[in-house]
Scaffold this active site. Structure first.
Site, PDB file in Angstrom:
ATOM      1  N   LYS A  76       0.811  -1.221   0.000  1.00 13.69           N
ATOM      2  CA  LYS A  76       0.000   0.000   0.000  1.00 13.69           C
ATOM      3  C   LYS A  76       0.841   1.266   0.000  1.00 13.69           C
ATOM      4  CE  LYS A  76      -3.945  -2.354   2.080  1.00 13.69           C
ATOM      5  NZ  LYS A  76      -4.945  -2.400   3.165  1.00 13.69           N
ATOM      6  N   GLU A  88      -7.238  12.998  -1.408  1.00 16.57           N
ATOM      7  CA  GLU A  88      -6.822  13.600  -0.150  1.00 16.57           C
ATOM      8  C   GLU A  88      -6.660  12.539   0.935  1.00 16.57           C
ATOM      9  OE1 GLU A  88      -5.672  16.026   2.909  1.00 16.57           O
ATOM     10  OE2 GLU A  88      -5.638  16.346   0.743  1.00 16.57           O
ATOM     11  N   ASN A  97      -4.955   1.693  -1.525  1.00 16.96           N
ATOM     12  CA  ASN A  97      -5.410   0.307  -1.673  1.00 16.96           C
ATOM     13  C   ASN A  97      -6.274   0.108  -2.911  1.00 16.96           C
ATOM     14  OD1 ASN A  97      -7.900   1.421  -0.742  1.00 16.96           O
ATOM     15  ND2 ASN A  97      -8.445  -0.531   0.229  1.00 16.96           N
ATOM     16  N   GLY A 249     -12.099  -9.374   9.408  1.00 20.88           N
ATOM     17  CA  GLY A 249     -11.487  -8.623   8.326  1.00 20.88           C
ATOM     18  C   GLY A 249     -12.265  -8.714   7.030  1.00 20.88           C
TER      19      GLY A 249
END
Length: 277
Positions: A76, A88, A97, A249
């Site tokens: 990432k 931003e 990502n 997750g």
């Protein structure tokens, strides 16, 4: 079993890059969505060595049948450095990502882990406003999650990060950007955590220690993890055994799929006659 999409010369592809990639969960639901919506696209996990991320992204600039890239650990930050422009929130997190390839070949990077975490919490009936949140890990995903919690109105955020300088920088930025927010790098003894989130890799390996002691989280409303393999980490399993609600997750991953599909322009495929642009 989900049918395998037909691959033709018109198929567009989105690589999901990481190292390793065997733990990723999004190809199943993303490709199911493509199939269900008659979108001629496929998401493919691609294992890329860290030192080759920049070269890979450069090749994507010249690949017109690739509308973008999905990015997972540990790429990432490298992806953030390798794109041409950042949103931003990606600039603030210092990580990316998701990437969109524009028609001229330039790459726009975004970071949606934070908004996805807050959306997944909402789906589980948990509001952030006025709450105390503890986040373990202040890397790309962790920083994005922390800022999303602040934006959603958290009253207190505790940042648990091994890199003291990184934690200090982030807490300083939070205090500047959100003056009413209480930000700490340790959990004060008199503070009860409402929402605890692991945004570190802890839990991916069986030998890992818990991200944070559960004895300090007895009053938590929910404990969430960004780790997707195992599906339920030992930390979450023990929290559930103690009667605390958990969020996996995979739930964060699923929460960001509509945003990612729209970012690549693929939600308009049917309306645009199958152009995918």
């Amino acid at each position: 079993m989900q049918p395998v999409p037909e691959i033709t010369g018109k198929t567009i592809f989105i690589p999901l890059i990481g190292h390793p990639v065997e733990q990723v969960k999004s190809p199943g639901p993303v490709n199911a969505w493509f199939s269900d919506n008659d979108v001629g696209a496929v998401l493919i996990p691609v294992d890329i060595f860290p030192e080759k991320v920049a070269a890979f992204l450069d090749a994507i600039r010249g690949t017109p049948n690739c509308p973008g890239v999905s990015v997972t650990m540990p790429h990432k930050q490298a992806a953030c450095a390798g794109v041409d422009e950042l949103t931003e929130r990606a600039r603030r997190a210092g990580a990316v990502n998701i990437i969109r390839r524009r028609p001229d070949g330039t790459l726009l990077g975004d970071m949606v882990d934070g908004d996805a975490m807050v959306a997944a919490l909402a789906k589980n009936g948990v509001t952030v406003r006025g709450k105390t949140a503890l986040v373990v890990g202040a890397g790309g995903a962790g920083t994005a999650i922390i800022y999303a919690l602040a934006e959603a109105g958290a009253a207190t955020i505790v940042v648990i990060e091994r890199d003291g300088a990184r934690a200090d920088r982030l807490i300083g930025q939070l205090r500047r950007d959100y003056p009413r927010l209480q930000a700490h790098d340790v959990l004060p003894d008199d503070v009860t955590v409402d929402i605890a989130i692991n945004a570190s890799p802890a839990g991916m390996n069986a030998a890992d220690s818990d991200p944070f002691p559960l004895d300090r989280l007895a009053g938590a409303e929910i404990i969430a993890d960004a780790v997707t393999k195992p599906a339920v980490t030992p930390w979450l399993e023990e929290a559930r055994r103690r009667g605390i609600a958990i969020q996996t997750g995979a739930e964060m991953t699923l929460a960001q799929l509509p945003t990612q599909i729209a970012f690549w322009g693929l939600d308009k495929e049917n309306e645009d006659g199958g152009s995918g642009r």
